[in-house]
Scaffold this motif. Structure first.
Motif, short mmCIF file in Angstrom:
data_model
loop_
_atom_site.label_atom_id
_atom_site.label_comp_id
_atom_site.label_asym_id
_atom_site.label_seq_id
_atom_site.Cartn_x
_atom_site.Cartn_y
_atom_site.Cartn_z
N GLN A 36 41.15 -54.38 5.23
CA GLN A 36 42.06 -53.48 5.93
C GLN A 36 43.39 -54.17 6.23
O GLN A 36 44.44 -53.56 6.13
CB GLN A 36 41.42 -52.98 7.22
N TYR A 142 43.68 -45.40 7.70
CA TYR A 142 42.63 -45.66 6.71
C TYR A 142 41.30 -45.93 7.39
O TYR A 142 41.25 -46.45 8.50
CB TYR A 142 43.00 -46.88 5.85
N VAL A 147 41.76 -43.42 2.39
CA VAL A 147 42.76 -42.71 3.20
C VAL A 147 42.09 -41.72 4.14
O VAL A 147 41.19 -40.98 3.73
CB VAL A 147 43.75 -41.96 2.29
N ASN A 204 48.26 -48.48 -4.71
CA ASN A 204 48.68 -47.55 -3.65
C ASN A 204 49.88 -46.73 -4.11
O ASN A 204 50.74 -47.23 -4.85
CB ASN A 204 49.02 -48.30 -2.37
#
Length: 247
Positions: A36, A142, A147, A204
């Motif tokens: 993350q 997220y 997402v 991304n």
């Protein structure tokens, strides 16, 4: 991530949260093979993920005095924005209380009067609209699976538009597959005057939506790119190799 040792572990109603580290890096993880957030412990202001580097490219087009960050994580955006301009008023909204505490304890979060941390769902925060309009909204919500679908909805996009100043920008971090979403593209185009995007090396799809029909020409201005790269301490141009208008 077998090379990393576990520094901390906690679980909440959503799932597990891990802090991992080696000699150089510290990682926030929500599950197996999940990153993350990641910081270089010696230089936490330098973003380690290409999507954060890409999100910060909005600083080529805006010199914000205020910004909202939806999804605090390990505070990568906060670190970089503080490096860019310590005077920016930042509001970071994070759903998980433990993530807030971990970012403070393990990720050197730069706490100060210019940073307001809110423990709340990002979508609810925008819907309640109990904040002043800002120059930039960074949406980076997220979960372990990817997402948070809430940040792709029409209501969310509308509330972002309402929460921005007249010349404001929305920066939306998505996945590569969202570049195929006609619905998302149409929703953004209905609410914003100009929409650009870039595909990062990490897969991304980072979107930049402007309320004004202004030019994004600074993306090719070498002087501006060099200046911002010096301010942020990494090469911004690498994030813009696939920068294009989304139409």
């Amino acid at each position: 991530m077998s090379d990393y040792q576990q520094l901390h572990h906690v679980s909440d109603d959503i799932g597990p949260i891990f802090v991992l580290e080696d000699n150089e890096f510290r990682i926030l993880s929500f599950g197996d093979n999940d990153e993350q957030s990641k910081i270089l412990k010696a230089q936490p202001h330098v973003p380690q993920h290409t999507y954060i580097q890409a999100m910060l490219a909005v600083l080529l087009f805006s010199k914000p005095k205020s910004a909202i960050i939806l999804g605090l994580g390990g505070g990568g955006l906060v670190h970089a924005l503080r490096r860019y301009d310590a005077a920016i008023k930042l509001t970071a909204v994070e759903l998980r209380k433990d993530v807030i505490e971990i970012s403070k304890r393990y990720f050197q979060l730069p706490i100060g009067k210019k940073l307001n941390i809110v423990h709340q769902d990002g979508g609810d925060f925008l819907a309640n609209a109990e904040h002043k309009r800002v120059d930039v909204i960074f949406a980076d919500m997220y979960i372990e699976q990817g997402v948070d679908e809430k940040q792709l909805t029409t209501e969310f996009i509308e509330n972002c538009h309402k929460g921005l100043k007249a010349d404001g920008f929305l920066v939306l971090n998505c996945w590569k597959e969202h570049s195929k979403s006609e619905l998302l593209k149409q929703t953004l185009s209905q609410h914003f005057a100009n929409v650009y995007a870039t595909l990062t090396g990490g897969g991304n799809w980072v979107i930049y939506a402007s309320k004004q029909p202004q030019s994004f020409s600074a993306a090719t201005n070498k002087q501006h790119l060099q200046q911002l790269s010096q301010q942020l301490d990494y090469s911004v141009s690498r994030s813009l190799t696939r920068f294009t208008q989304w139409e």
